[in-house]
Design an enzyme around this catalytic site. Structure first.
Site, PDB file in Angstrom:
ATOM      1  N   CYS A 114      35.642  32.014  28.055  1.00 48.90           N
ATOM      2  CA  CYS A 114      34.323  31.701  28.626  1.00 48.90           C
ATOM      3  C   CYS A 114      33.284  31.344  27.561  1.00 48.90           C
ATOM      4  CB  CYS A 114      33.828  32.864  29.466  1.00 48.90           C
ATOM      5  SG  CYS A 114      34.917  33.273  30.828  1.00 48.90           S
ATOM      6  N   HIS A 251      26.251  32.463  29.831  1.00 46.61           N
ATOM      7  CA  HIS A 251      27.496  32.305  30.588  1.00 46.61           C
ATOM      8  C   HIS A 251      27.341  32.973  31.948  1.00 46.61           C
ATOM      9  CE1 HIS A 251      31.472  32.347  32.025  1.00 46.61           C
ATOM     10  NE2 HIS A 251      31.695  33.631  31.786  1.00 46.61           N
ATOM     11  N   ASN A 281      32.169  32.374  38.502  1.00 39.80           N
ATOM     12  CA  ASN A 281      32.428  32.290  37.056  1.00 39.80           C
ATOM     13  C   ASN A 281      33.340  31.103  36.799  1.00 39.80           C
ATOM     14  OD1 ASN A 281      33.328  32.587  34.447  1.00 39.80           O
ATOM     15  ND2 ASN A 281      33.748  34.778  34.615  1.00 39.80           N
TER      16      ASN A 281
HETATM   17  O1  UT7 Z   1      33.812  35.568  32.070  1.00 41.76           O
HETATM   18  C1  UT7 Z   1      34.194  36.458  31.058  1.00 41.76           C
HETATM   19  C2  UT7 Z   1      33.471  37.671  31.166  1.00 41.76           C
HETATM   20  N1  UT7 Z   1      33.715  38.364  32.419  1.00 41.76           N
HETATM   21  C3  UT7 Z   1      32.798  39.168  32.833  1.00 41.76           C
HETATM   22  O2  UT7 Z   1      31.756  39.225  32.239  1.00 41.76           O
HETATM   23  C4  UT7 Z   1      33.073  40.093  34.018  1.00 41.76           C
HETATM   24  C5  UT7 Z   1      32.578  41.468  33.652  1.00 41.76           C
HETATM   25  N2  UT7 Z   1      32.729  42.470  34.667  1.00 41.76           N
HETATM   26  C6  UT7 Z   1      32.045  42.459  35.831  1.00 41.76           C
HETATM   27  O3  UT7 Z   1      31.286  41.545  36.123  1.00 41.76           O
HETATM   28  C7  UT7 Z   1      32.169  43.652  36.747  1.00 41.76           C
HETATM   29  O4  UT7 Z   1      32.782  44.722  36.060  1.00 41.76           O
HETATM   30  C8  UT7 Z   1      32.973  43.341  38.034  1.00 41.76           C
HETATM   31  C9  UT7 Z   1      32.152  42.412  38.928  1.00 41.76           C
HETATM   32  C10 UT7 Z   1      34.308  42.703  37.691  1.00 41.76           C
HETATM   33  C11 UT7 Z   1      33.228  44.638  38.820  1.00 41.76           C
HETATM   34  O5  UT7 Z   1      32.002  45.277  39.139  1.00 41.76           O
HETATM   35  P1  UT7 Z   1      31.821  46.837  38.909  1.00 41.76           P
HETATM   36  O6  UT7 Z   1      30.467  47.180  39.385  1.00 41.76           O
HETATM   37  O7  UT7 Z   1      32.158  47.115  37.464  1.00 41.76           O
HETATM   38  O8  UT7 Z   1      32.875  47.459  39.914  1.00 41.76           O
HETATM   39  P2  UT7 Z   1      34.166  48.341  39.566  1.00 41.76           P
HETATM   40  O9  UT7 Z   1      35.204  47.496  38.908  1.00 41.76           O
HETATM   41  O10 UT7 Z   1      33.692  49.571  38.861  1.00 41.76           O
HETATM   42  O11 UT7 Z   1      34.666  48.723  41.001  1.00 41.76           O
HETATM   43  C12 UT7 Z   1      33.893  49.593  41.846  1.00 41.76           C
HETATM   44  C13 UT7 Z   1      34.636  49.750  43.152  1.00 41.76           C
HETATM   45  C14 UT7 Z   1      36.092  50.122  42.992  1.00 41.76           C
HETATM   46  O12 UT7 Z   1      36.437  51.022  44.036  1.00 41.76           O
HETATM   47  P3  UT7 Z   1      36.534  52.586  43.744  1.00 41.76           P
HETATM   48  O13 UT7 Z   1      37.575  52.721  42.674  1.00 41.76           O
HETATM   49  O14 UT7 Z   1      35.157  52.994  43.275  1.00 41.76           O
HETATM   50  O15 UT7 Z   1      36.913  53.138  45.055  1.00 41.76           O
HETATM   51  C15 UT7 Z   1      36.834  48.822  43.230  1.00 41.76           C
HETATM   52  O16 UT7 Z   1      38.129  49.011  43.765  1.00 41.76           O
HETATM   53  O17 UT7 Z   1      34.627  48.502  43.864  1.00 41.76           O
HETATM   54  C16 UT7 Z   1      35.964  48.164  44.258  1.00 41.76           C
HETATM   55  N3  UT7 Z   1      36.070  46.696  44.265  1.00 41.76           N
HETATM   56  C17 UT7 Z   1      35.738  45.983  45.326  1.00 41.76           C
HETATM   57  N4  UT7 Z   1      35.278  46.305  46.531  1.00 41.76           N
HETATM   58  C18 UT7 Z   1      35.033  45.316  47.400  1.00 41.76           C
HETATM   59  C19 UT7 Z   1      36.470  45.889  43.267  1.00 41.76           C
HETATM   60  N5  UT7 Z   1      36.415  44.617  43.666  1.00 41.76           N
HETATM   61  C20 UT7 Z   1      35.970  44.633  44.944  1.00 41.76           C
HETATM   62  C21 UT7 Z   1      35.690  43.638  45.882  1.00 41.76           C
HETATM   63  N6  UT7 Z   1      35.215  44.017  47.095  1.00 41.76           N
HETATM   64  N7  UT7 Z   1      35.844  42.316  45.630  1.00 41.76           N
END
Ligand code: UT7
Length: 327
Positions: A114, A251, A281
């Site tokens: 990215c 980005h 993204n």
């Molecule tokens: O492009 C290169 C760089 N990439 C990035 O910069 C991405 C960086 N990371 C992020 O933007 C975020 O970490 C994400 C958007 C990928 C995830 O957001 P988060 O607030 O960190 O959520 P999480 O991964 O901590 O997940 C929280 C909860 C989990 O459930 P439990 O374990 O708390 O029960 C996930 O299973 O949300 C759940 N979850 C979802 N729920 C509904 C994960 N994806 C989804 C989804 N819909 N699509």
């Protein structure tokens, strides 16, 4: 010299026609529009159709950038495609794009995930400073590499391409740049199989290793820290303050990341370009697509001082200052 006397002569974009909303994804994934919007800021993204490869998107954006610059393919000396999703593992995608333009010029790919567009801008501006007219394209079809059943990844990415034409120009300013990488934990954001360490085979293709995997929370924290530090590095190197930045074009991975970087830099959120809501993204394509958006919104005028900052798998990151001189 801190900044290179290189200008963006033209800017172009291509987004596939098919728009996929959060509600569309929620039809087959255990997710919701509410979760996606509040966690990422994404409302919709574009998906390439089955007939389109990365080079098709890149070619359309390249043509648009050349038109915008009032130039033709014959004016191009070097073509660089920043991509992490090439048409084929071999060869690079840039020669295909060059051929589409009827060119036999130097053409090569650059993969910094990215961060690819900012890396590409550094390389391209060095070539432009030395006298070349350079066409730099950021193009991705990341939706091909996600597991459509993995809600933690499938909702994030979109397809698209953006391009710029660069040429040396007296009085123009591009830079300074700050680029970096940390390859000690590549599994934070990667696709495991398909390379020389672990080649693809039909059995492996059915395995999650042939899809993008990411430890989202770790990537999030690194993205905020690296983009903030890298932005500060270029401001310090230029002897400038965040108050000198008219618009940050970061980005476009996650609205919360952009907001956190802006907050840490002390940059008001309204001086932060947001396109992730409509594009998702798009990796190396995200910054040029956001630049096209910014211009359409009347936010790019000659003399506008931009801070570009990116972060991606590798890990890689990069930032630069750029005084807009283009159309
Ligand atoms: O492009 C290169 C760089 N990439 C990035 O910069 C991405 C960086 N990371 C992020 O933007 C975020 O970490 C994400 C958007 C990928 C995830 O957001 P988060 O607030 O960190 O959520 P999480 O991964 O901590 O997940 C929280 C909860 C989990 O459930 P439990 O374990 O708390 O029960 C996930 O299973 O949300 C759940 N979850 C979802 N729920 C509904 C994960 N994806 C989804 C989804 N819909 N699509």
């Amino acid at each position: 010299m801190i900044a290179r006397a290189v200008a963006v002569l033209g800017l172009g974009a291509y987004l596939p026609d098919r728009v996929v909303t959060n509600d569309d994804l929620a039809q087959h994934l255990d997710t919701s529009d509410e979760w996606i919007r509040t966690r990422t800021g994404i409302r919709e993204r574009h998906h390439a159709d089955a007939s389109q490869a990365t080079s098709d998107l890149a070619l359309a954006a390249a043509r648009a950038a050349l038109d915008d610059a009032g130039l033709g393919p014959a004016d191009v000396d070097v073509l660089i495609v920043a991509t992490t999703t090439p048409d084929h593992p071999v060869p690079a995608t840039a020669p295909t794009v060059a051929a589409g333009l009827g060119l036999e010029v130097a053409a090569f790919d650059l993969n910094a995930a990215c961060s690819g567009f900012v890396y590409g801008l550094d390389v391209a501006s060095r070539l432009a400073e030395a006298g070349a007219t350079v066409l730099l394209v950021g193009a991705e079809t990341l939706t091909r590499y996600v597991d459509p059943d993995d809600r933690s990844i499938a909702v994030l990415f979109g397809d698209g391409a953006g391009a710029v034409v660069l040429r040396a120009q007296e009085g123009a300013e591009m830079g300074p740049f700050d680029l970096g990488s940390d390859g000690t934990d590549i599994s934070m954001l990667w696709m495991r199989a398909g390379g020389s360490r672990e080649p693809f085979d039909p059995v492996a293709h059915a395995d999650p290793s042939s899809r993008i995997g990411m430890r989202g929370g770790d990537v999030y924290r690194h993205a905020v820290a690296r983009m903030t530090a890298s932005s500060r590095a270029v401001l310090d190197a230029a002897g400038r303050d965040v108050a000198d930045v008219d618009l940050m074009v970061g980005h476009q991975a996650n609205l919360r990341i952009l907001a956190a970087v802006a907050e840490r830099l002390g940059l008001p959120e309204e001086r932060c370009q947001v396109s992730v809501d409509r594009h998702g993204n798009t990796s190396a394509a995200s910054i040029p697509l956001a630049l096209v958006d910014a211009r359409a919104q009347g936010r790019l005028e000659p003399g506008t001082r931009l801070l570009l900052t990116a972060f991606g798998g590798g890990l890689t990151w990069g930032s630069c200052l750029l005084t807009w001189g283009g159309r």
